[in-house]
Design a protein around this motif. Structure first.
Motif: not given
Length: 538
Positions: A102, A159-162, A242-243, A169-171
């Protein structure tokens, strides 16, 4: 902990090398020499962002040797990119903070201004630098783990995270993970993260194969040749905006030519970009066309202009214009760093392109996203006789101003109709649509008058910004003579097109909005823009 100044760069025979420290990790960046002219042509948006999580910290010479022997050096050189070595602040991966990725993403960026693997974030509007970043496309992250570095990825990154995405801010999640020498069992928390496993146990591979939709297994550690092949055959297709994971088709394999070019033009007196005051300057571009397209009759041309901070490949790939050109068999030419060029210089470039390619002069179109939309408006205002139609998107300056915000000398086009397809996101934070700003309302009025729309007078009488709560149409002010809605399944969004007829009965003005869209530009909208523009000849 941001990078506040340009790091000290060491020149070496193989390229360049620099390092920097952040809160949770240290970075050492190796930028190998590339045959590409990366100072004029920006490959960053299609380049793999190679993040190396190695088992142990290596010296600079060891890192260069490692990058060469593993195949990363050549991959980086193929895209005028870098090999980025990450070391946790704790010194070992077992005790590293779980959210290092991140922080890496927060300190990474792709931008038109870059040098030696560093983004220099020049702010076009404030004429300032907004910081320095590791140059890397966060939507093409390839995490490359070895030993304990692979263990860290397997435990923390599947994994996904913010986090800090492209537009706030995004996935977030990696585009691909390469894992070599695992000593732990992977914890797969998202099934849409592609993984390549090199020389790992049957038990680890069984977990990955069951948990990952896109999985490739190799029985041994990768040689340079195998790793490069796996990138081009497997990992290259994946990106993540975006995710959701997106898979790009291999258009080149399907017959699309992607051809870089550089042209030299005279610098016009109204140029307020980096080349202001010079006699001439160079313009980079990429041409996209199907093999054999020039064997027959002359072909339509779409000139494409990217957004501020973006590049040719962003518009061609992310907005889908390359796929549209491939599908409909026209020539797409996207212009690199066009904010350093004027509409007048685009006309000279156009003449150069006509000598190189078999272009139908009656079917030249222009489109652009954000600041590229503003450049498209420049052509409408200054050289309407050249373009058959235009699709500016997601931005406008005041009517009569050019992309630099300056008044156009000699006045603007008020007599030559130009078919216009304009589109903007309904939830954009920027002023793109009439309900958001007077300049947007004025631009729509300009289009309606220019194209002799039957609704032009009514628009000026009824559409007053201060009275927007009472507008017939909450976005545009009034409804079009025809309204068409098309659903975009890929984004679960609806494109609503307000179509305004001119005095001769033709629809020359289309104002479109996209539900749920912020400041963005996607293929579904661009496809409909092409369907509209392609009707017209000059």
């Amino acid at each position: 902990m941001k990078m506040e100044k340009m790091p000290e760069v060491t020149r070496i025979n193989e390229g360049a090398f620099w390092s920097n420290s952040y809160e949770k990790f240290d970075v050492e960046v190796y930028v190998p020499h590339s045959p590409l002219q990366g100072d004029i042509l920006n490959y960053g948006f299609i380049a793999p962002y190679l993040l190396i999580f190695n088992d142990k910290k290596l010296s600079r010479d060891e890192q260069i040797t490692f990058a060469r022997e593993k195949g990363f050096e050549k991959l980086a050189a193929d895209f005028d990119s870098s090999v980025v070595f990450i070391t946790p602040k704790t010194g070992d991966w077992n005790s590293a903070a779980p959210d290092i990725l991140s922080e890496i993403i927060s300190n990474s960026k792709i931008h038109q201004y870059h040098k030696d693997g560093v983004v220099i974030a020049n702010n076009f509007f404030r004429h300032s630098i907004d910081g320095y970043f590791i140059r890397g496309a966060i939507f093409r992250i390839i995490l490359c783990g070895f030993g304990s570095g692979a263990d860290y990825i397997a435990k923390n990154c599947l994994c996904h995270f913010e986090g800090d995405g492209l537009w706030g801010r995004s996935d977030l999640a990696p585009a691909t993970c390469l894992l070599t020498g695992l000593s732990v069992l992977p914890e797969v928390k998202a099934d849409d993260i592609p993984v390549i496993s090199y020389g790992n146990s049957d038990e680890a591979n069984a977990i990955l194969e069951k948990g990952c939709k896109h999985f490739l297994k190799r029985d041994t550690a990768a040689t340079a040749e195998v790793l490069q092949k796996d990138f081009y055959d497997f990992a290259r297709q994946f990106r993540r905006m975006n995710g959701p994971l997106q898979i790009d088709p291999d258009l080149e394999k399907d017959g699309l030519v992607i051809e870089p070019g550089i042209a030299e033009v005279k610098t016009s007196k109204d140029n307020c970009g980096d080349d202001k005051g010079t006699e001439t300057h160079k313009i980079g571009y990429f041409a996209f066309y199907n093999k054999g397209i020039f064997d027959g009759e002359a072909v339509p041309l779409v000139l494409g202009f990217h957004g501020g901070g973006d590049s040719c490949f962003f518009l061609a790939t992310m907005a889908g214009w390359a796929k549209i050109a491939h599908r409909h068999n026209f020539l797409l030419v996207t212009i690199e760093n066009h904010l350093n060029s004027t509409a007048t210089e685009m006309i000279e470039l156009l003449e150069i392109l006509k000598k190189k390619y078999k272009i139908d002069s009656t079917r030249i179109y222009a489109t652009g996203f954000s600041m590229g939309g503003c450049k498209t408006w420049d052509l409408v205002q200054e050289y309407p006789q050249v373009i058959a139609a235009a699709a500016p998107m997601d931005a406008t300056f005041d009517v009569g101003c050019n992309v630099y915000g300056n008044k156009v000398e000699g006045g603007i086009n008020e007599t030559i109709p130009v078919p216009i397809f304009y589109a903007g996101g309904e939830v954009t934070p920027l002023p793109e649509l009439p309900f958001q700003a007077q300049k947007c309302l004025d631009r729509m009025s300009y289009v309606l008058w220019l194209n002799n729309a039957t609704a032009a007078e009514r628009y000026d009488e009824e559409v007053v910004l201060e009275n927007k709560d009472n507008w017939e149409n909450k976005i545009w002010g009034i409804n079009g003579d025809e309204v068409e809605k098309l659903y975009d399944e890929s984004r679960d969004a609806t494109l609503t097109m307000q179509k305004f007829k001119s005095q001769d009965g033709r629809v020359l003005s289309v104002f479109a909005s996209i539900s749920g869209q912020g400041h963005d530009c996607r293929e579904h909208t661009c496809e409909n823009a092409w369907q509209f523009m392609s009707q017209f000849h000059r």
